[in-house]
Design an enzyme around this catalytic site. Structure first.
Site, PDB file in Angstrom:
ATOM      1  N   LYS A  21       0.842  -1.207   0.000  1.00 35.38           N
ATOM      2  CA  LYS A  21       0.000   0.000   0.000  1.00 35.38           C
ATOM      3  C   LYS A  21       0.874   1.254   0.000  1.00 35.38           C
ATOM      4  O   LYS A  21       2.070   1.186   0.298  1.00 35.38           O
ATOM      5  CB  LYS A  21      -0.919  -0.013   1.225  1.00 35.38           C
ATOM      6  CG  LYS A  21      -0.199   0.020   2.564  1.00 35.38           C
ATOM      7  CD  LYS A  21      -1.172  -0.242   3.728  1.00 35.38           C
ATOM      8  CE  LYS A  21      -0.439  -0.259   5.056  1.00 35.38           C
ATOM      9  NZ  LYS A  21      -1.288  -0.740   6.155  1.00 35.38           N
ATOM     10  N   TYR A  37      12.891  32.016   3.157  1.00 31.84           N
ATOM     11  CA  TYR A  37      11.626  32.721   3.391  1.00 31.84           C
ATOM     12  C   TYR A  37      11.491  33.166   4.835  1.00 31.84           C
ATOM     13  O   TYR A  37      11.869  32.433   5.759  1.00 31.84           O
ATOM     14  CB  TYR A  37      10.449  31.814   3.050  1.00 31.84           C
ATOM     15  CG  TYR A  37      10.264  31.581   1.568  1.00 31.84           C
ATOM     16  CD1 TYR A  37      10.213  32.640   0.665  1.00 31.84           C
ATOM     17  CD2 TYR A  37      10.126  30.283   1.065  1.00 31.84           C
ATOM     18  CE1 TYR A  37      10.037  32.423  -0.697  1.00 31.84           C
ATOM     19  CE2 TYR A  37       9.941  30.048  -0.288  1.00 31.84           C
ATOM     20  CZ  TYR A  37       9.903  31.129  -1.165  1.00 31.84           C
ATOM     21  OH  TYR A  37       9.722  30.905  -2.498  1.00 31.84           O
TER      22      TYR A  37
HETATM   23  C1  LIG Z   1      -0.536  -1.643   6.949  1.00 34.10           C
HETATM   24  C2  LIG Z   1      -1.061  -2.914   7.510  1.00 34.10           C
HETATM   25  C3  LIG Z   1      -0.211  -4.006   7.787  1.00 34.10           C
HETATM   26  C4  LIG Z   1       1.303  -3.906   7.689  1.00 34.10           C
HETATM   27  O1  LIG Z   1       1.831  -3.547   8.942  1.00 34.10           O
HETATM   28  P1  LIG Z   1       3.415  -3.461   9.166  1.00 34.10           P
HETATM   29  O2  LIG Z   1       3.572  -3.005  10.566  1.00 34.10           O
HETATM   30  O3  LIG Z   1       3.902  -2.444   8.183  1.00 34.10           O
HETATM   31  O4  LIG Z   1       3.963  -4.806   8.905  1.00 34.10           O
HETATM   32  C5  LIG Z   1      -0.778  -5.206   8.167  1.00 34.10           C
HETATM   33  N1  LIG Z   1      -2.115  -5.337   8.318  1.00 34.10           N
HETATM   34  C6  LIG Z   1      -2.965  -4.295   8.107  1.00 34.10           C
HETATM   35  C7  LIG Z   1      -4.428  -4.504   8.321  1.00 34.10           C
HETATM   36  C8  LIG Z   1      -2.465  -3.059   7.714  1.00 34.10           C
HETATM   37  O5  LIG Z   1      -3.312  -2.031   7.527  1.00 34.10           O
END
Ligand SMILES: *Cc1c(COP(=O)(O)O)cnc(C)c1O
Length: 364
Positions: A36, A259
Site C-alpha cells: 500500500k 523565506y
Molecule cells: C498496513 C497494515 C499491515 C502492515 O503492517 P506493518 O507493521 O507495516 O507490517 C498489516 N495489516 C494491516 C491490516 C495493515 O493495515
C-alpha cells in the site's frame, strides 16, 4: 553518481528481508506482502514484481485504485484490498481483487455486486481492540446466518494487532489474540467448518510468531524496518533518499537565509542549497536546525525554513563542493528511522511521505 535527487530502491535488500521474515514462520504459512501507499513510498509495482518472482503468496493494498494499478501493470497475485468503499465492489470483482469485508453495510454491497458468483472469495475482518475496521464478537451470530443463507465464500478471517511492537503492551496483545480465538471458534462452530486466518503484521511476526495461523502480513519489515533493535540487524533498509548540493553561498554576519528570514547568520557562514523540499516529503518541521542531512558523512543542520522544492543546510565546517552527494536517509549512515526522530515520528511516515516526482533508481 547521479547529481540529482533520487530514490534508490535496493531490491537485493527487499529479497533478503523477505527471506528473513519467512524464516520466522513455518514453511506452510503463507506470506502476504503489503504494498500500500506506493509500496511504503517506493514503487508498488516494482516491489510486487520482485516479490512475485520470489514467490510471494499474496499482496495487499489499502484502496481500490492501488490494486487496479497493480493489475494494469501485470501483477497477477491474489490482492487483498484492506479498505474498500461502498461503491468499489463492481471494480473489485472486475479486477479479481479480494475485499476486506468489515461491516454489514459493506457485506451488502458486496452481495449486490457478486450476484450468483458464490465462489467469490472474501476476507472478513474483526475488530479485536484496535478499534479501527471490523465486525465485533457480538456480530458473529448474525454474520454467520448471512454467510450460510447467501452461500458466501469466506476465504479468511482476520484481525489486526494494535501494539505488537510494544513490549509494555504484551497483556493487551494477548487479550486481542484471545478474543480473536474466541471469534474464530464461534464462527467455525456456527459454520461447521475450518476457516483460514491471518493476524500478524511485521512486529507480530517478530514478537508473537506462534500466532502465525495460515498467513502473515508484512509491510514495514520487507522494506527493512523491524521496530526493534534485536531484529533490525537482520533487516536491511530498501529505500535511500539521496540529493545533492546545487549551489554554495558564503554569507556574512546579519544576512538571512530563506523565506521569512528564518535563519540569520551570527558570523561568516557557508550554506548549501539542496533540491528537495516540503513537496517531496521533507517536513517544514525540520527547518531551523531540527533536521540534519549527511554530506561526506558529516551531519549538517537544515537552516531556515524548508521551501517547497528546496532547502538550505549549514556547511560552514565542511570541506564540500557543488555537486556533492547529500544523504537524507540511506541504508546505514542515517536510516529513515534515524531521520524520523528529528520530527518525532516513525519510519512509516518518513518512507510514505516521499513524493512521486522524485526519480526512482533500482538496484537488483
Ligand atoms: C498496513 C497494515 C499491515 C502492515 O503492517 P506493518 O507493521 O507495516 O507490517 C498489516 N495489516 C494491516 C491490516 C495493515 O493495515
Amino acid at each position: 553518481m547521479l547529481s540529482n535527487t533520487y530514490i534508490k530502491i535496493n531490491l537485493k535488500n527487499l529479497i533478503q528481508n523477505f527471506n528473513f521474515l519467512k524464516s520466522k514462520i513455518s514453511k506452510k504459512t503463507k506470506f502476504m506482502a503489503i504494498v500500500k501507499a506506493s509500496g511504503y513510498g517506493s514503487d508498488a509495482t516494482e516491489i510486487a514484481k520482485c516479490l512475485e518472482k520470489n514467490k510471494v503468496d499474496y499482496l495487499s493494498v489499502a484502496y481500490l485504485r492501488e490494486a487496479i494499478r497493480l493489475r494494469k501493470n501485470g501483477i497477477n497475485s491474489p490482492i487483498l484490498v484492506l479498505h474498500p468503499q461502498l461503491d468499489d465492489f463492481k471494480e473489485i470483482i472486475e479486477y479479481n481483487l479480494e475485499p476486506n469485508i468489515y461491516s454489514f453495510k459493506v457485506l451488502n454491497e458486496f452481495l449486490n455486486c457478486r450476484g450468483q458468483n458464490f465462489n467469490y472469495p472474501i476476507h472478513v475482518k474483526f475488530n479485536t481492540g484496535l478499534n479501527r475496521l471490523g465486525f465485533l464478537y457480538s456480530d458473529v451470530n448474525d454474520l454467520t446466518k448471512i454467510i450460510i443463507s447467501k452461500k458466501i465464500n469466506v476465504k479468511y478471517i482476520f484481525s489486526h494487532l494494535a501494539a505488537s511492537e510494544d513490549k509494555s503492551e504484551t497483556e493487551f496483545t494477548n487479550n486481542q489474540i484471545k478474543l480473536f480465538e474466541k471469534i474464530n471458534e464461534k464462527i467455525e462452530e456456527n459454520l461447521n467448518r475450518k476457516i483460514d486466518k491471518h493476524l500478524l503484521n511485521t512486529s507480530g511476526i517478530l514478537n508473537f510468531p506462534e500466532q502465525e495461523y495460515s498467513m502473515v502480513r508484512s509491510g514495514i519489515g520487507i522494506y527493512g524496518y523491524g521496530n526493534d533493535l534485536v531484529f533490525q540487524k537482520h533487516l536491511l533498509p530498501v529505500v535511500s533518499l539521496i540529493s545533492t548540493i546545487s549551489q554554495i553561498h558564503k554569507i556574512k554576519k546579519g544576512e538571512s537565509v530563506g523565506y521569512n528570514r528564518g535563519f540569520i547568520a551570527s558570523g561568516d557562514t557557508r550554506i548549501g542549497i539542496v533540491p528537495i523540499g516540503h513537496a517531496d516529503g521533507i517536513s517544514r518541521i525540520l527547518g531551523n536546525r531540527k533536521g540534519k542531512l549527511l554530506v561526506n558523512n558529516i551531519k549538517c543542520d537544515i537552516i531556515g525554513n524548508v521551501c517547497m522544492d528546496m532547502l538550505m543546510i549549514d556547511i560552514s565546517n565542511l570541506d564540500c563542493n557543488e555537486g556533492d552527494e547529500v544523504i537524507v536517509f540511506d541504508e546505514n549512515n542515517q536510516t529513515a528511522e534515524d531521520f524520523s526522530k528529528y520530527s518525532n515520528t516513525i519510519s512509516y511516515e518518513i518512507l510514505t511521505s516521499v513524493s512521486n516526482r522524485i526519480k526512482r533508481v533500482y538496484i537488483s
